[in-house]
Scaffold this motif. Structure first.
Motif, PDB file in Angstrom:
ATOM      1  N   ASP A  31       1.022  -1.275  -0.007  1.00 23.06           N
ATOM      2  CA  ASP A  31      -0.084  -0.080  -0.100  1.00 23.06           C
ATOM      3  C   ASP A  31       0.822   1.194   0.063  1.00 23.06           C
ATOM      4  N   ILE A  32       0.411   2.281  -0.986  1.00 22.67           N
ATOM      5  CA  ILE A  32       1.317   3.398  -1.007  1.00 22.67           C
ATOM      6  C   ILE A  32       1.525   4.224   0.569  1.00 22.67           C
ATOM      7  N   HIS A  33       0.455   4.208   1.007  1.00 26.21           N
ATOM      8  CA  HIS A  33       0.518   4.877   2.470  1.00 26.21           C
ATOM      9  C   HIS A  33       1.482   4.235   3.532  1.00 26.21           C
ATOM     10  N   LEU A  34       1.417   3.047   3.373  1.00 27.44           N
ATOM     11  CA  LEU A  34       2.532   2.503   4.086  1.00 27.44           C
ATOM     12  C   LEU A  34       3.801   2.218   3.747  1.00 27.44           C
ATOM     13  N   GLU A  35       3.994   2.306   2.424  1.00 23.44           N
ATOM     14  CA  GLU A  35       5.176   2.396   1.932  1.00 23.44           C
ATOM     15  C   GLU A  35       5.665   3.851   2.065  1.00 23.44           C
ATOM     16  N   ARG A  51       4.796   5.629   4.948  1.00 19.05           N
ATOM     17  CA  ARG A  51       5.226   5.531   6.318  1.00 19.05           C
ATOM     18  C   ARG A  51       6.486   5.022   6.683  1.00 19.05           C
ATOM     19  N   ASN A  52       6.788   3.995   5.929  1.00 19.80           N
ATOM     20  CA  ASN A  52       7.958   3.270   6.441  1.00 19.80           C
ATOM     21  C   ASN A  52       9.263   3.837   5.816  1.00 19.80           C
ATOM     22  N   GLU A  53       9.138   4.742   4.621  1.00 22.30           N
ATOM     23  CA  GLU A  53      10.125   5.647   4.218  1.00 22.30           C
ATOM     24  C   GLU A  53      10.579   6.827   5.161  1.00 22.30           C
ATOM     25  N   ILE A  54       9.524   7.341   5.692  1.00 16.04           N
ATOM     26  CA  ILE A  54       9.553   8.329   6.815  1.00 16.04           C
ATOM     27  C   ILE A  54      10.383   7.631   8.183  1.00 16.04           C
ATOM     28  N   LEU A  55       9.760   6.416   8.465  1.00 19.52           N
ATOM     29  CA  LEU A  55      10.427   5.990   9.663  1.00 19.52           C
ATOM     30  C   LEU A  55      11.871   5.528   9.652  1.00 19.52           C
TER      31      LEU A  55
END
Length: 208
Positions: free
Chosen positions: A2-6, A8-12
């Protein structure tokens, strides 16, 4: 993914990389397996000797195959006697590993049965290269330990002919089984040696 999870992971990952830097370790972010493979090969010089424990993540991104087929000296421990393989790994230029879990501020958690993996992470090889999927990043050390013991360890037992409670129940029983794979716990919170520990964070699920 999912693009939103992707996203989020990039920011994390940015937070994790800052945490690693504060601990004298170097972090990188890869959006997928292909980018992780490219980053890993960029960190491994041609002609290097490379060892690893049972690093499923290195196999899953195609790194083991690339090293075996390329201009590298890949140490295949399955072709050596246990002690011979261990001593060869200690003397390697690069040691490949993953982590059972890590915190979002850069602490690495690993559990081992024979200590071949955790001992090489702690000392020996000139450089340690971790491949860690973002699903292994936890909020603190307690949750990282919980993940290592209740997710990674029970999953790992499914690979081996062992008789442990977690293989049956899927969760840690803090056992003292003769077959336990949880003999050594290594928490890596700082590296005294600059440029020794490198961590590639991968935005795909890898390993356990």
């Amino acid at each position: 993914m999912d693009i939103h999870l992707e996203k989020r992971n990039e920011i994390l990952a940015e937070t994790v990389i800052k945490g690693l830097k504060s601990r004298n370790m170097t972090g990188y972010y890869a959006k997928d397996k292909e980018e992780a493979l490219e980053l890993a090969l960029g960190l491994i010089e041609k002609g290097s000797s490379i060892a690893m424990g049972g690093c499923m993540s290195a196999k899953e991104i195609g790194l083991v195959s690339a090293l075996e087929e390329g201009d590298y000296h890949f140490i295949d421990r399955t072709k050596l006697e246990p002690r011979e393989a261990l001593l060869a790994a200690y003397d390697a230029d690069i040691f490949l590993s993953s982590a059972n879990a890590m915190t979002d501020d850069g602490i690495l958690v690993n559990i081992d049965g024979n200590a071949n993996r955790v001992s090489c992470i702690a000392q020996g090889p000139k450089k340690v290269l971790f491949l860690i999927s973002m699903n292994k990043v936890c909020t603190d050390l307690a949750s990282a330990m919980k993940r290592a013991r209740n997710v990674a360890a029970p999953a790992n037992t499914q690979r081996f002919d062992v008789k442990t409670p977690c293989k049956i129940t899927g969760k840690c029983s803090d056992c003292k089984s003769p077959d336990t794979i949880c003999c050594q716990f290594l928490i890596t919170r700082y590296s005294r040696h600059p440029e020794r520990i490198h961590v590639i964070l991968v935005n795909e699920d890898l390993g356990f």
